[in-house]
Design a protein around this motif. Structure first.
Motif, mmCIF file in Angstrom:
data_model
loop_
_atom_site.group_PDB
_atom_site.id
_atom_site.type_symbol
_atom_site.label_atom_id
_atom_site.label_comp_id
_atom_site.label_asym_id
_atom_site.label_seq_id
_atom_site.Cartn_x
_atom_site.Cartn_y
_atom_site.Cartn_z
ATOM 1 N N ILE A 311 0.850 -1.189 0.000
ATOM 2 C CA ILE A 311 0.000 0.000 0.000
ATOM 3 C C ILE A 311 0.887 1.240 0.000
ATOM 4 O O ILE A 311 1.943 1.265 0.623
ATOM 5 N N ASP A 312 0.478 2.262 -0.739
ATOM 6 C CA ASP A 312 1.242 3.509 -0.799
ATOM 7 C C ASP A 312 0.292 4.635 -1.165
ATOM 8 O O ASP A 312 -0.899 4.410 -1.414
ATOM 9 N N GLY A 313 0.833 5.860 -1.221
ATOM 10 C CA GLY A 313 0.068 7.020 -1.638
ATOM 11 C C GLY A 313 0.387 7.372 -3.083
ATOM 12 O O GLY A 313 1.551 7.426 -3.465
ATOM 13 N N LEU A 314 -0.635 7.597 -3.898
ATOM 14 C CA LEU A 314 -0.499 7.838 -5.332
ATOM 15 C C LEU A 314 -0.900 9.269 -5.655
ATOM 16 O O LEU A 314 -1.996 9.706 -5.303
ATOM 17 N N THR A 315 -0.025 10.014 -6.345
ATOM 18 C CA THR A 315 -0.334 11.385 -6.760
ATOM 19 C C THR A 315 -0.849 11.393 -8.196
ATOM 20 O O THR A 315 -0.703 10.414 -8.928
ATOM 21 N N PRO A 316 -1.437 12.511 -8.654
ATOM 22 C CA PRO A 316 -1.991 12.551 -10.013
ATOM 23 C C PRO A 316 -0.967 12.299 -11.118
ATOM 24 O O PRO A 316 -1.325 11.767 -12.170
ATOM 25 N N ILE A 321 5.770 14.245 -3.720
ATOM 26 C CA ILE A 321 5.655 15.636 -3.283
ATOM 27 C C ILE A 321 6.781 15.869 -2.289
ATOM 28 O O ILE A 321 6.833 15.246 -1.230
ATOM 29 N N LEU A 322 7.689 16.798 -2.627
ATOM 30 C CA LEU A 322 8.884 17.031 -1.821
ATOM 31 C C LEU A 322 9.085 18.522 -1.623
ATOM 32 O O LEU A 322 9.028 19.295 -2.577
ATOM 33 N N GLY A 323 9.313 18.915 -0.368
ATOM 34 C CA GLY A 323 9.645 20.307 -0.105
ATOM 35 C C GLY A 323 8.672 20.966 0.841
ATOM 36 O O GLY A 323 7.833 20.309 1.474
ATOM 37 N N GLU A 373 3.011 22.734 -5.229
ATOM 38 C CA GLU A 373 2.282 23.750 -5.993
ATOM 39 C C GLU A 373 2.081 23.365 -7.453
ATOM 40 O O GLU A 373 1.251 23.967 -8.156
ATOM 41 N N ARG A 374 2.818 22.356 -7.942
ATOM 42 C CA ARG A 374 2.665 21.983 -9.355
ATOM 43 C C ARG A 374 1.247 21.515 -9.669
ATOM 44 O O ARG A 374 0.790 21.653 -10.810
ATOM 45 N N PHE A 375 0.559 20.977 -8.673
ATOM 46 C CA PHE A 375 -0.780 20.461 -8.928
ATOM 47 C C PHE A 375 -1.784 21.590 -9.129
ATOM 48 O O PHE A 375 -2.668 21.500 -9.986
ATOM 49 N N THR A 376 -1.668 22.656 -8.352
ATOM 50 C CA THR A 376 -2.585 23.791 -8.518
ATOM 51 C C THR A 376 -2.190 24.649 -9.714
ATOM 52 O O THR A 376 -3.040 25.342 -10.283
ATOM 53 N N GLU A 377 -0.920 24.601 -10.093
ATOM 54 C CA GLU A 377 -0.448 25.398 -11.234
ATOM 55 C C GLU A 377 -0.583 24.661 -12.557
ATOM 56 O O GLU A 377 -0.245 25.202 -13.616
ATOM 57 N N GLY A 378 -1.045 23.420 -12.523
ATOM 58 C CA GLY A 378 -1.284 22.676 -13.755
ATOM 59 C C GLY A 378 -0.035 22.251 -14.483
ATOM 60 O O GLY A 378 -0.044 22.152 -15.718
ATOM 61 N N ARG A 379 1.055 21.981 -13.765
ATOM 62 C CA ARG A 379 2.297 21.543 -14.420
ATOM 63 C C ARG A 379 2.712 20.172 -13.885
ATOM 64 O O ARG A 379 3.754 20.014 -13.275
#
Length: 391
Positions: A311-316, A321-323, A373-379
């Motif tokens: 089991i793990d966490g999956l991002t889009p 996510i680092l920082g 922030e890449r997720f909200t900035e669409g990159r």
């Protein structure tokens, strides 16, 4: 008396352990708080591949910067053993992806990674038991292989504690405190801890930790099935570590007699993290045997020994996510969302996160591309193959 630390790391998996080691090596006194036991989450069920073949340069850089830690463990960490085994690594791709595979290898070579293109005939010589009729070329890393994730975690934690870090197991973080917009510590099931830095390295539970500071992370729960197959012997006694995208699987040796196999399609996505990994899908044994026998026909004479689910966490974009946590209090950092491929990059992620925390910027590898922030900035981060890892 209230406990104090220079930094609280929430999560005792390989990433929490690596960060603790690197922070302690920089003179800080980090405290690792693990809700259950060390390496009990994604790390303990990781397949442990150690390879540099990524189709995203930023990830390839992290894997390459991590590789010396596996190869030179005693020199760099000290006691313990990460269990690294050099098997060589092959990346197999469909013929339609040959040009992108060539581009990948060229990028790796530019970074200094020992990677080369080999032909199907070369693969047949490297692994005589393999069927090689469905591809013309492959990427080959002769120095790569696999390691033991639990031993790696234990080794990093032992080295961290020797350098002044602390570990508390069975301790669930229940709150993150802040003053004037800056982190001041945590509340936990074993009492409060005062600290100016808190790092969310809680794996599949990272989202619930982030909610303690009002953040919603774009992380889903992901469950992944693997199997151990007993090889029948003879020419099948040894083979490289392989990612076989033609058959949507990866596999590697496990000791002298077993092969670990994981499938890269039909993973279970969604559900509650607190439910744990659960049992493998009912049709998984049949599917995994069929798939591995396509590549190694002789394994039809072997035996399926066991299956398990991780089991793990999956991002889009299936990258971590680092920082610093955008929108969170100053001093709150994220090291999560590794999407099932985080083990091999843990040494460099820990080093770069420690640099970011202590120095204000990461120099081992630039972590800026992995910011939340890449997720909200669409990159979203996209690699050369332009398709998801898990499908």
């Amino acid at each position: 008396m209230q406990r104090t630390a220079d930094a609280v790391i929430v999560g005792g998996g390989v990433h929490g352990a690596s960060l603790a080691f690197h922070l302690a090596s920089r003179g800080l006194r980090p405290l690792v708080l693990e809700a259950t036991t060390v390496a009990s989450g994604a790390t303990g069920r990781s397949s442990g591949l150690v390879r540099m073949h990524y189709d995203l340069e930023a990830e390839a850089r992290l894997a390459w910067a991590s590789f010396p830690w596996f190869r030179n463990w005693r020199e760099l960490v000290g006691g313990g053993d990460c269990g690294f085994v050099r098997t060589g690594f092959l990346q197999l791709e469909e013929r339609d992806h040959e040009e992108r595979l060539r581009s990948n290898v060229a990028m790796h070579q530019r970074l200094g990674i020992p990677s080369l293109l080999v032909t199907a005939d070369d693969v047949a010589r490297l692994a005589p038991a393999f069927s090689t009729a469905d591809f013309a070329i492959a990427a080959y890393e002769p120095e790569s292989g696999y390691a033991d994730p639990s031993a790696t975690t234990a080794g990093f934690l032992a080295g961290a504690r020797e350098r002044g870090a602390s570990l508390v197991q069975g301790c669930r973080v229940t709150g993150v405190t802040s003053t004037g917009g800056r982190v001041s510590g945590v509340e936990s099931s074993q009492g409060p801890v005062a600290a100016p830095i808190v790092v969310d390295a809680a794996g599949v539970r990272a989202g619930s930790v982030a909610r303690l500071v009002g953040l919603e992370l774009p992380i889903e729960t992901w469950r992944h099935d693997t199997a151990f197959v007993l090889r029948p012997g003879g020419p099948l006694t040894r083979h490289p570590t392989v990612i076989d995208d033609i058959n949507a699987m990866y596999f590697r040796p496990e000791g002298g007699e077993l092969t670990l196999v994981g499938l890269e399609d039909d993973a279970a996505i969604g559900g509650e993290p607190e439910d744990g990994p659960g049992a493998p899908a009912a049709d998984f044994p049949e599917r995994v045997v069929d798939r591995i026998c396509r590549r190694i026909p002789g394994l039809a004479e072997g035996r399926l020994q066991s299956t398990q689910r991780g089991i793990d966490g999956l991002t889009p974009d299936q990258r971590p996510i680092l920082g610093p946590a955008a929108g969170g209090p100053n001093g709150f950092y994220l090291a999560c969302g590794f999407s099932g491929t985080g083990f091999k990059i843990a040494p460099a992620v820990g080093a770069a996160m420690a640099e970011l925390i202590v120095d204000g910027s990461s120099t081992t590898v630039d972590l800026a591309p992995f910011g939340m922030e890449r997720f909200t900035e669409g990159r979203l981060l996209r690699g050369r193959l332009e398709r998801p890892i898990w499908r």
